[in-house]
Motif scaffolding. Structure first.
Motif, short mmCIF file in Angstrom:
data_model
loop_
_atom_site.label_atom_id
_atom_site.label_comp_id
_atom_site.label_asym_id
_atom_site.label_seq_id
_atom_site.Cartn_x
_atom_site.Cartn_y
_atom_site.Cartn_z
N CYS A 171 65.06 48.70 82.04
CA CYS A 171 65.28 47.27 81.90
C CYS A 171 66.02 46.72 83.13
CB CYS A 171 66.04 47.01 80.62
SG CYS A 171 66.20 45.28 80.23
N GLU A 182 70.98 47.64 78.71
CA GLU A 182 70.42 46.48 79.41
C GLU A 182 70.68 46.61 80.90
OE1 GLU A 182 68.58 44.21 77.98
OE2 GLU A 182 68.30 42.88 79.67
N GLU A 212 72.67 41.29 76.37
CA GLU A 212 71.74 41.55 77.48
C GLU A 212 72.57 41.74 78.75
OE1 GLU A 212 68.08 41.53 77.35
OE2 GLU A 212 67.55 40.16 75.74
N TRP A 213 72.33 40.96 79.80
CA TRP A 213 72.98 41.25 81.08
C TRP A 213 74.47 40.91 81.07
CZ3 TRP A 213 70.29 41.30 86.29
CH2 TRP A 213 68.93 41.66 86.17
N GLU A 244 58.24 36.27 81.32
CA GLU A 244 59.69 36.30 81.21
C GLU A 244 60.19 36.26 82.65
OE1 GLU A 244 61.01 39.81 79.22
OE2 GLU A 244 62.98 39.81 80.15
N ASP A 295 69.12 35.67 79.25
CA ASP A 295 68.94 37.13 79.39
C ASP A 295 69.47 37.59 80.75
OD1 ASP A 295 67.93 39.74 79.57
OD2 ASP A 295 66.14 39.28 78.44
CA CA Z 1 66.44 41.59 79.38
#
Ligand code: CA
Ligand code: FEO
Ligand code: CA
Length: 633
Positions: free
Chosen positions: A226, A320, A434-435, A579, A526
């Motif tokens: 990811c 992530e 996420e990030w 995305e 994200d």
């Molecule tokens: Ca992501």
């Protein structure tokens, strides 16, 4: 001095000029050079301006949402393609075959699919050369195979594995434009069958041993890669996320253990379907193979012969990204999120100090240290942007009751089953972390909590930083470590923004925080990055139906925020079905590289080539200003 040493020394000189507590991770120091590829995608006067703005930090015109199969940018900005899925990395290598009939062998030497996190590594003493390490997260069978369905053979599984992992590429600037250098000696694929060493406390543990590897220290492959991190000693971190989706069972009645269930493996393999054709992914035959994935993997981009290393001290979960920082006394800190509904936020602190003068001395730095998990309080309940306090709880065998009485025989087991250990420590169940990034200006840490429709059910109470029931829009959490010290054991948090749709839902429950308005609304934040000036860049991976709760939000996009004022402007909108994920800035901040992942995921796109009946291809694009200025200024 080898090239690697020269490179690292140069990088370290830059870092030494910074406060020791400052961020050294995925976004801010990812600099190297900047690159503009060949194909100009757009000179966007095409995006309509909705506000000019006077913000000192944000200097571009916010654009309207869009639903077209193009890149939309503010007036004065342009974009081009740097590299796309299937492009051959070596001179004379096999060309991308849009028919879907290309071989696994060909894909193993081509740019991987579904690019995600990426970092830049500059060459020393040559401002026109750099390497990029770029994750390749997964593949889309609709486009990978001519039949468009699940793999039908071991060869087709091998082809899917070849799409994932990461790609290292060289890029060069010529005539002011940056290009991918086909045939560079540095170009390399690390994919789902590449040999990878396992290190740290879990290496060699019985739970990592398989029939193919009796040592438990040599794994084949990394996949579902990811997002990323970049260490101050010049290496790349690639993070294994949805690895359990790749496993299944030929015995549909197989009883999974509580740990296997907690990590989410199911017999049907969530449609990836490798296990019928490759026994490595069959839980009925090789259950321990599952434990060999879900780690952070360290790669040396400047040494194509160096074996990547899975760093088990950082814990096993659905990683992530990995955001690096430094304690006041010089130890490495790695912030990490586990992206699943109700999972946790972690940080690792190394035992030893970073050696800024001898990069090779840091080779095993991530093998020794302490893992912590975050526990948040319920905060002040402010309906707009709540705030509160939190603490880090240690995940060490023999401490806090983490011992055999709770099912952990060793530190190896604590790390392999980090989710279970964190649950035992009553960590806070988050809205899909996420990030994570660290501000280069003030050291505050930001984390996207992308969404969580289960919030309020399933043992996930509403409150604290997870402030909204059935959360379909997401929020951005931030915290300041006590004393602005990344080694601290407590912090103060607040919500930087709560996404929402004020056009459809007036009021803050689903309309979002006060810094969200009909002109800048979006869902499912994200990807995150800071640029050197401290602008916070936000990428989305959300619902692009443009209807209902998401009406007026358009395609996935990238926004830019002023952390001090909270102002948010829309900077870019991606093509149909994509995305927007993965982000790096050139060192001079005049080119921005971002990933367009899975355009046309469900059809409807031919990005970026727009050939009649052409296939869409995930790509890295380069964005610059027509006047050559700093991005976002
Ligand atoms: Ca992501
Ligand atoms: Fe690969 Fe959680 O995103
Ligand atoms: Ca996501």
């Amino acid at each position: 001095m080898s090239l690697l040493e020269e490179h690292q020394a140069t990088d370290l000189e830059k870092i030494t000029g910074l406060s020791r507590r400052r961020f050294i991770g995925a976004g801010a120091l990812c600099g190297a050079a900047m690159f503009l590829g060949g194909n100009l995608l757009t000179r966007t006067a095409m995006a309509s301006a909705v506000s000019a703005g006077n913000g000192a930090l944000l200097g571009f015109t916010s654009i309207a949402t869009a639903t077209s199969d193009t890149i939309s940018l503010p007036p004065g900005y342009q974009a081009s393609v740097l590299i796309s899925w299937g492009q051959p990395l070596q001179a004379g290598g096999p060309a991308f075959d849009p028919s879907g009939n290309g071989s696994a062998e060909a894909q193993e030497v081509q740019f991987g699919d579904n690019n995600d996190g990426m970092s830049l590594f500059p060459f020393p003493n040559d401002a026109n050369r750099a390497l990029m390490a770029i994750n390749n997260e997964y593949t889309n069978y609709r486009y990978l195979y001519a039949h468009g369905g699940s793999p039908q053979s071991a060869e087709e599984v091998r082809k899917a594995l070849a799409c994932e992992g990461l790609s290292v590429i060289e890029i060069q600037r010529k005539s002011g434009h940056w290009h991918f250098v086909q045939g560079s000696q540095y170009n390399r694929r690390v994919h789902g069958n590449t040999p990878i060493r396992v290190s740290g406390p879990a290496a060699g543990d019985a739970l990592l041993k398989t029939a193919a590897d009796s040592t438990g220290q040599l794994v084949h492959g990394t996949f579902q890669n990811c997002a990323n991190g970049k260490t101050p000693w010049g290496t790349y971190l690639t993070c294994e996320e949805n690895f359990t989706d790749c496993f299944g069972s030929t015995d549909a009645a197989l009883a999974f253990t509580p740990a296997q269930k907690r990590y989410g493996v199911v017999a049907a393999s969530k449609e990836i379907n490798w296990h019928p054709h490759d026994p490595r992914f069959d839980m009925a035959r090789n259950p321990n193979e599952l434990n060999r994935h879900g780690w952070v993997v360290e790669v040396d981009p400047f040494d194509p012969t160096a074996m990547p290393v899975k760093r088990t001290a950082l814990g096993r979960f659905k990683h992530e990204n990995a955001a690096l920082a430094e304690t006041g006394d010089g130890r490495a800190v790695v912030y990490m999120g586990d992206d699943e509904r109700g999972e946790f936020i972690y940080k690792f602190i190394s035992r030893d100090r970073i050696d800024h003068h001898n990069p090779k001395a840091n080779r095993d730095l991530l093998d020794h240290g302490t893992l912590y998990v975050a526990r948040f309080d319920n905060g002040d309940g402010n309906p707009d942007r709540p705030k509160g306090h939190g603490q880090w709880v240690e995940l060490t065998h023999g401490k806090n009751g983490l011992d055999a009485s709770k099912g952990f025989a060793s530190q190896a087991e604590v790390l392999i089953h980090a989710r279970l250990a964190a649950t035992a420590m009553q960590a806070t169940r988050m809205d899909r972390p996420e990030w994570i990034v660290v501000s280069p200006k003030d050291g505050q840490v930001y984390c996207t909590l992308t969404n969580n429709i289960k919030r309020g059910d399933d043992g996930q109470p509403v409150g604290g930083p997870n402030s909204r029931e059935k959360n379909v829009y997401g929020q951005i959490l931030r915290w300041r470590e006590s004393g602005d010290e990344h080694g601290a054991m407590s912090f103060e948090w607040d919500l930087f923004l709560v996404a929402g749709n004020p056009s459809v839902h007036p009021g803050q429950a689903k309309g979002g925080s006060s810094n969200i308005n009909p002109q800048n609304m979006f869902n499912s934040p994200d990807g995150l990055a800071f640029d050197d000036a401290g602008r916070l860049w936000v990428q989305t991976d959300g619902d692009t139906s443009n209807a209902g709760d998401f009406a007026g939000m358009g395609n996935n996009q990238m926004l830019c925020a002023d952390p001090a004022s909270g102002e948010i402007r829309r900077f870019m909108v991606g093509p149909v079905g994509c995305e927007v994920t993965g982000v790096s800035f050139a060192p001079d901040q005049r080119t921005l590289f971002i990933g367009i992942q899975h355009p046309g995921e469900n059809g409807g796109s031919t990005f970026p080539e727009h050939l009649p009946n052409g296939k869409p291809r995930s790509s890295v694009i380069a964005i610059s200003r027509e006047d050559g200025g700093v991005i976002g200024a």
